[in-house]
Design a protein around this motif. Structure first.
Motif, PDB file in Angstrom:
ATOM      1  N   CYS A 271      32.883  44.351  32.001  1.00  0.00           N
ATOM      2  CA  CYS A 271      33.337  43.080  32.568  1.00  0.00           C
ATOM      3  C   CYS A 271      34.059  43.315  33.890  1.00  0.00           C
ATOM      4  N   ALA A 272      34.932  44.324  33.931  1.00  0.00           N
ATOM      5  CA  ALA A 272      35.634  44.636  35.182  1.00  0.00           C
ATOM      6  C   ALA A 272      34.652  45.066  36.270  1.00  0.00           C
ATOM      7  N   ALA A 273      33.671  45.891  35.898  1.00  0.00           N
ATOM      8  CA  ALA A 273      32.686  46.354  36.880  1.00  0.00           C
ATOM      9  C   ALA A 273      31.859  45.191  37.414  1.00  0.00           C
ATOM     10  N   VAL A 299      38.288  43.896  40.178  1.00  0.00           N
ATOM     11  CA  VAL A 299      38.634  44.692  38.999  1.00  0.00           C
ATOM     12  C   VAL A 299      39.644  43.943  38.143  1.00  0.00           C
ATOM     13  N   VAL A 300      40.719  43.504  38.779  1.00  0.00           N
ATOM     14  CA  VAL A 300      41.791  42.847  38.031  1.00  0.00           C
ATOM     15  C   VAL A 300      41.302  41.523  37.437  1.00  0.00           C
ATOM     16  N   ALA A 301      40.527  40.762  38.196  1.00  0.00           N
ATOM     17  CA  ALA A 301      40.011  39.491  37.688  1.00  0.00           C
ATOM     18  C   ALA A 301      39.150  39.698  36.443  1.00  0.00           C
ATOM     19  N   GLY A 302      38.287  40.701  36.481  1.00  0.00           N
ATOM     20  CA  GLY A 302      37.446  40.985  35.319  1.00  0.00           C
ATOM     21  C   GLY A 302      38.258  41.433  34.117  1.00  0.00           C
ATOM     22  N   LEU A 303      39.277  42.242  34.361  1.00  0.00           N
ATOM     23  CA  LEU A 303      40.137  42.695  33.267  1.00  0.00           C
ATOM     24  C   LEU A 303      40.911  41.536  32.658  1.00  0.00           C
ATOM     25  N   VAL A 304      41.373  40.634  33.500  1.00  0.00           N
ATOM     26  CA  VAL A 304      42.075  39.445  33.009  1.00  0.00           C
ATOM     27  C   VAL A 304      41.160  38.627  32.104  1.00  0.00           C
ATOM     28  N   ALA A 305      39.944  38.372  32.544  1.00  0.00           N
ATOM     29  CA  ALA A 305      39.032  37.512  31.792  1.00  0.00           C
ATOM     30  C   ALA A 305      38.630  38.127  30.457  1.00  0.00           C
TER      31      ALA A 305
END
Length: 453
Positions: A271-273, A299-305
């Motif tokens: 998801c982050a990638a 990266v951070v947006a994907g990790l958040v989601a």
């Protein structure tokens, strides 16, 4: 239930990884600020660590989880909103629970403590370059006590948003058999990211804009620092998500444990990638270039989601979520210019928007109850409801605290200090003394600092 040493070691490592996220956030946020405010920004993260760790031992754990762990863990829930902060004050009765020697309880406390720290530190990015450090240190204990601890209890401690009897889902679908669908929030989409994102928005509105916002360039001063911080956040996030697996029964059978934690690890990674790709594609279309700041932010947006969804989605669903979130957050960070609020480091655009997308997307992409997998609309309704409740809770609590601080001690530094060097005025230091112009607690401010570079 006795917990094996392997599981306890797993949680201890996960807790250490999550603790690493806060210094990683300090680097990420520090690089995104202007050079004259890098130390002030980083000190906000370290200040959150300094204040919340002892608070968590004193009343934070009791207020969040005292119904769930320890020799006297019962009867302390207050209206399903929070647990009694004095029931296990100072971890009274906690240490002897979990594990053959009782060590499992303190490892659990440590793991949950790191969540409280990083959640509060996230808020600081919205108010960079303009607030008194003292005002931030006053805000931290009140906000973590009245906003984070209750939401943590509601989501993870058996409270109103957890799927317990009498909770929000039960109210929505009471007596409707299988339609009573429990909310899904694996590691903190509501209590962590929506909570922090709303708080950042409220503070940005109450405190006001930086001098020159919208008329002067306020670019990140150190992009390698941003990339390093993003890398540490990504690494620490495996503790955040994978470490949130909670054993129920059959812990001795490692198959289920390995299977779920493996899924969470893979989902977090892809998801982050994918969110990097979603973000930089939007940048390329809109601006003609894919930037390093965009990749780090993706990266951070994907990790958040993926935080709330990492145990509910398939790897393919996680890729889809990452692509969508990266694109939406890349678009959302520009809303502050359209609506005129100064969210300095895009806490709203990344954490609020990313947290909302990840939380609500479970209603579509969840492999068990999601709409796209043959489930009904119930999960989508529940996910939307818990997101809206978290917005209201965080918004109201943050507004009250922010206004009280504004009236009593004030938030803003002097205009001259904001224009010249907030690091010097607030901390007596400079992040960069390359020309010897600012040394320790003496010296003058370089011309480049005055120009806001």
């Amino acid at each position: 239930m006795e917990l094996g040493t392997g599981y306890l070691a797993f949680v201890l490592v996960a807790a250490s990884l999550v603790l690493l996220m806060t210094p990683g956030l300090a680097l990420f946020y520090g690089g995104m600020t202007r050079s004259k405010g890098v130390l002030n920004m980083m000190m906000m993260s370290f200040g959150a660590m300094a204040i919340i760790a002892p608070i968590y031992v004193l009343w934070g754990f009791s207020m969040s989880y005292s119904d769930t762990l320890g020799a006297n863990a019962s009867g302390s829930d207050i209206a399903m909103l929070f647990a009694n902060p004095f029931h296990q004050f100072g971890l009274d009765g906690v240490q002897g629970a979990l594990g053959e020697d009782g060590s499992g309880a303190l490892i659990t406390v440590g793991f949950q403590m790191t969540f409280a720290i990083i959640t509060t530190a996230l808020v600081s990015g919205a108010i960079a370059d303009r607030v008194k450090y003292s005002a931030w240190l006053v805000f931290v204990p009140f906000w973590v006590t009245f906003s984070y601890f209750p939401l943590a209890h509601m989501v993870f401690g058996g409270g109103f948003l957890s799927g317990s009897e009498g909770g929000l889902a039960d109210m929505l679908f009471s007596g409707d058999g299988g339609a009573n669908t429990a909310p899904i929030d694996y590691a903190g989409g509501t209590a962590v990211h929506i909570n922090a994102g709303v708080a950042g928005l409220v503070l940005a509105l109450v405190i006001g804009k930086r001098i020159g916002f919208g008329t002067r360039p306020m670019r990140p001063h150190n992009l390698p620092l941003v990339m390093l911080g993003a890398g540490l956040l990504w690494f620490g996030w495996f503790g955040f998500n994978v470490g949130s697996w909670i054993p129920a029964e059959g812990l001795d059978d490692g198959t289920y444990w390995a299977g779920e934690t493996g899924l969470v690890w893979v989902n977090t990674t892809v998801c982050a990638a994918a969110a990097i790709l979603g973000w930089i594609v939007i940048e390329k279309i809109r601006d003609g270039k894919a930037t390093s700041l965009g990749a780090a932010s993706g990266v951070v947006a994907g990790l958040v989601a993926i935080t709330p969804a990492c145990g509910a989605l398939s790897p393919v669903g996680s890729i889809i979520l990452g692509l969508v979130t990266g694109a939406l957050c890349a678009l959302a960070v520009g809303l502050k210019y359209k609506f005129g609020f100064d969210d300095s480091l895009d806490v709203v655009g990344v954490h609020l928007v990313g947290g909302l997308v990840g939380t609500i997307a479970i209603g579509f992409l969840g492999t068990s109850t999601g709409l796209f997998y043959g489930g009904g609309i119930e999960q989508l309704v529940v996910q939307t409801a818990i997101a809206l409740f978290a917005i209201l809770w965080s918004g109201i609590i943050t507004l009250v605290i922010a206004l009280a601080i504004k009236v009593v001690i004030g938030w803003r530094v002097d205009e001259d200090d904001e224009e010249n060097a907030i690091d010097s005025s607030e901390h007596g230091e400079s992040g960069y003394d390359l020309a010897g112009a600012v040394g320790g607690r003496t010296g003058t401010v370089p011309t480049t600092e005055k120009d806001g570079i």
